[in-house]
Write a protein that holds these residues in place. Structure first.
Motif, PDB file in Angstrom:
ATOM      1  N   LEU A   1      47.284 -24.075  38.706  1.00  0.00           N
ATOM      2  CA  LEU A   1      47.662 -22.769  38.164  1.00  0.00           C
ATOM      3  C   LEU A   1      49.120 -22.775  37.709  1.00  0.00           C
ATOM      4  N   THR A   2      50.001 -23.294  38.552  1.00  0.00           N
ATOM      5  CA  THR A   2      51.419 -23.380  38.184  1.00  0.00           C
ATOM      6  C   THR A   2      51.604 -24.142  36.876  1.00  0.00           C
ATOM      7  N   VAL A   3      50.924 -25.284  36.757  1.00  0.00           N
ATOM      8  CA  VAL A   3      51.065 -26.133  35.572  1.00  0.00           C
ATOM      9  C   VAL A   3      50.433 -25.486  34.349  1.00  0.00           C
ATOM     10  N   ALA A   4      49.290 -24.843  34.528  1.00  0.00           N
ATOM     11  CA  ALA A   4      48.628 -24.185  33.401  1.00  0.00           C
ATOM     12  C   ALA A   4      49.500 -23.061  32.844  1.00  0.00           C
ATOM     13  N   CYS A   5      50.209 -22.346  33.719  1.00  0.00           N
ATOM     14  CA  CYS A   5      51.108 -21.286  33.257  1.00  0.00           C
ATOM     15  C   CYS A   5      52.264 -21.869  32.445  1.00  0.00           C
TER      16      CYS A   5
ATOM     17  N   ALA B   1      52.979 -33.943  33.611  1.00  0.00           N
ATOM     18  CA  ALA B   1      53.038 -35.056  32.664  1.00  0.00           C
ATOM     19  C   ALA B   1      51.770 -35.123  31.820  1.00  0.00           C
ATOM     20  N   ALA B   2      50.639 -34.746  32.411  1.00  0.00           N
ATOM     21  CA  ALA B   2      49.370 -34.796  31.688  1.00  0.00           C
ATOM     22  C   ALA B   2      49.224 -33.660  30.679  1.00  0.00           C
ATOM     23  N   ARG B   3      50.042 -32.596  30.822  1.00  0.00           N
ATOM     24  CA  ARG B   3      49.899 -31.427  29.950  1.00  0.00           C
ATOM     25  C   ARG B   3      51.006 -31.316  28.912  1.00  0.00           C
ATOM     26  N   THR B   4      51.952 -32.254  28.878  1.00  0.00           N
ATOM     27  CA  THR B   4      53.057 -32.173  27.918  1.00  0.00           C
ATOM     28  C   THR B   4      53.092 -33.434  27.061  1.00  0.00           C
ATOM     29  N   ASN B   5      53.830 -33.345  25.972  1.00  0.00           N
ATOM     30  CA  ASN B   5      53.932 -34.474  25.042  1.00  0.00           C
ATOM     31  C   ASN B   5      55.329 -35.081  25.031  1.00  0.00           C
TER      32      ASN B   5
END
Length: 358
Positions: free
Chosen positions: A264-268, A300-304
């Protein structure tokens, strides 16, 4: 000036204290640091006072506890020109009742014998701003100090998570295009609360519990429609605003609940990144969340772009916010802005804070 910054954040674990040498525009040197933990009684009193406002009964004891802890932190330092005192946030409703950071800076100045800058957020709220986040102006100075030449993001994962997108090529932090900043959503607060309920643990050390679980996507399915996520920045939130998700994971195993709250933290954060003017070339993470390996891997998996703890840039991720309020204290003393439309939504750049002398 040689300034001591004091910060007690939404995790309510104690007082971070850090010395900074600065003119409020550039960072000349980083000084010594210390941490003064709250006692169990202090933490219990603060938790019981969450959501309460000035004038509510029973807050005198809480204020005295907060001030005493900060006075003890100041006593460990010498040769100070100034103190920046954030206080402890109990309630934050910028579009409603305002913002409440308990802690009397005037009394602290008298006790410590040093000028104190405090009440940093009220003037911003009175000017139509969110009153948060205030650290971005310091992030701008840090980007310059580490020699950045392209946009980067500072992500603070404390109890609440906030991000500053910084373009160090801008002329000043209040200049158009220099900063975009906002609270992204929960940081560690929900995960900490969940593990305290389940295991009596203060936090998810190294991300071990969340790393052992499976994310339950059905819990997060409605996140894009959450009223806070749908709001455009600038925006800020209260520690309690996402507590519905804590209720939603109570039927899960401890591991799956922890993994889902970390996700949840990362998705936000990922939802918030779409508001940046251009992608950052680097993510620098500070706050306790940078030690959670599961959170960092999810990020790291959600950013470029590379995701690194701020230590990779030679900074102190535990003391960054305390250093920020040292930096902001000098800006208040000099009448320089501490927030701007792009960071809090205030109508104009605001120099927010009160100065109390012993």
């Amino acid at each position: 000036m040689r300034v001591l910054g004091l910060m007690s954040g939404t995790s309510m674990d104690g007082v971070d204290a850090a010395v900074l040498e600065t003119d409020g525009e550039q960072v000349a040197a980083f000084g010594p640091t210390a941490f003064r933990p709250f006692s169990p009684g202090d933490r219990a009193a603060l938790r019981a006072a969450l959501g309460r406002w000035p004038g509510d009964p029973g807050l005198d004891d809480v204020e005295a506890r907060v001030r005493s802890a900060h006075a003890a932190a100041i006593a460990g330092f010498e040769g100070l020109d100034l103190v920046g005192f954030h206080g402890q946030t109990l309630a934050h409703e910028p579009q409603g009742r305002g913002t409440h950071q308990i802690g009397r800076g005037d009394r602290l100045a008298a006790e410590a014998g040093v000028p104190v800058v405090w009440d940093f957020r009220t003037a911003d709220v009175a000017s139509g701003g969110e009153g948060a986040p205030l650290v971005p102006f310091f992030h701008f100075a840090l980007a310059r100090a580490i020699g950045a030449t392209a946009p980067l993001a500072f992500l603070n994962i404390g109890g609440v998570a906030n991000v500053s997108w910084v373009d160090p090529r801008a002329a000043s932090p209040e200049a158009a295009g220099a900063l975009v900043a906002f609270d992204t959503g929960p940081g560690n607060a929900l995960l900490d609360d969940f593990l305290k309920e389940r295991r009596g643990a203060a936090f998810d050390a190294d991300g071990a519990v969340s790393g052992a679980g499976q994310v339950r996507p059905e819990v997060l399915a409605g996140l894009p429609d959450h009223p806070y996520i749908r709001r455009s920045p600038p925006k800020s939130l209260d520690r309690q605003d996402f507590h519905g998700f804590l209720d939603a994971v109570r039927e899960l195993s401890t591991e799956d609940g922890a993994a889902t709250l970390a996700a949840l933290t990362v998705a936000c954060v990922a939802e918030g990144a779409r508001y940046f003017p251009e992608p950052p070339t680097r993510w620098l993470v500070c706050g306790g969340g940078r030690r959670n390996r599961t959170l960092m891997a999810m990020l790291a998996a959600r950013t470029n772009a590379p995701v690194e703890p701020v230590e990779a840039a030679g900074l102190d991720g535990d003391m960054l916010e305390a250093q920020a309020f040292a930096f902001l204290a000098v800006r208040v003393l000099r009448g320089l802005p501490t927030s701007a439309p792009s960071t809090t939504g205030a109508r104009l750049p605001v120099s927010g804070g009160r100065v109390s002398r012993p």
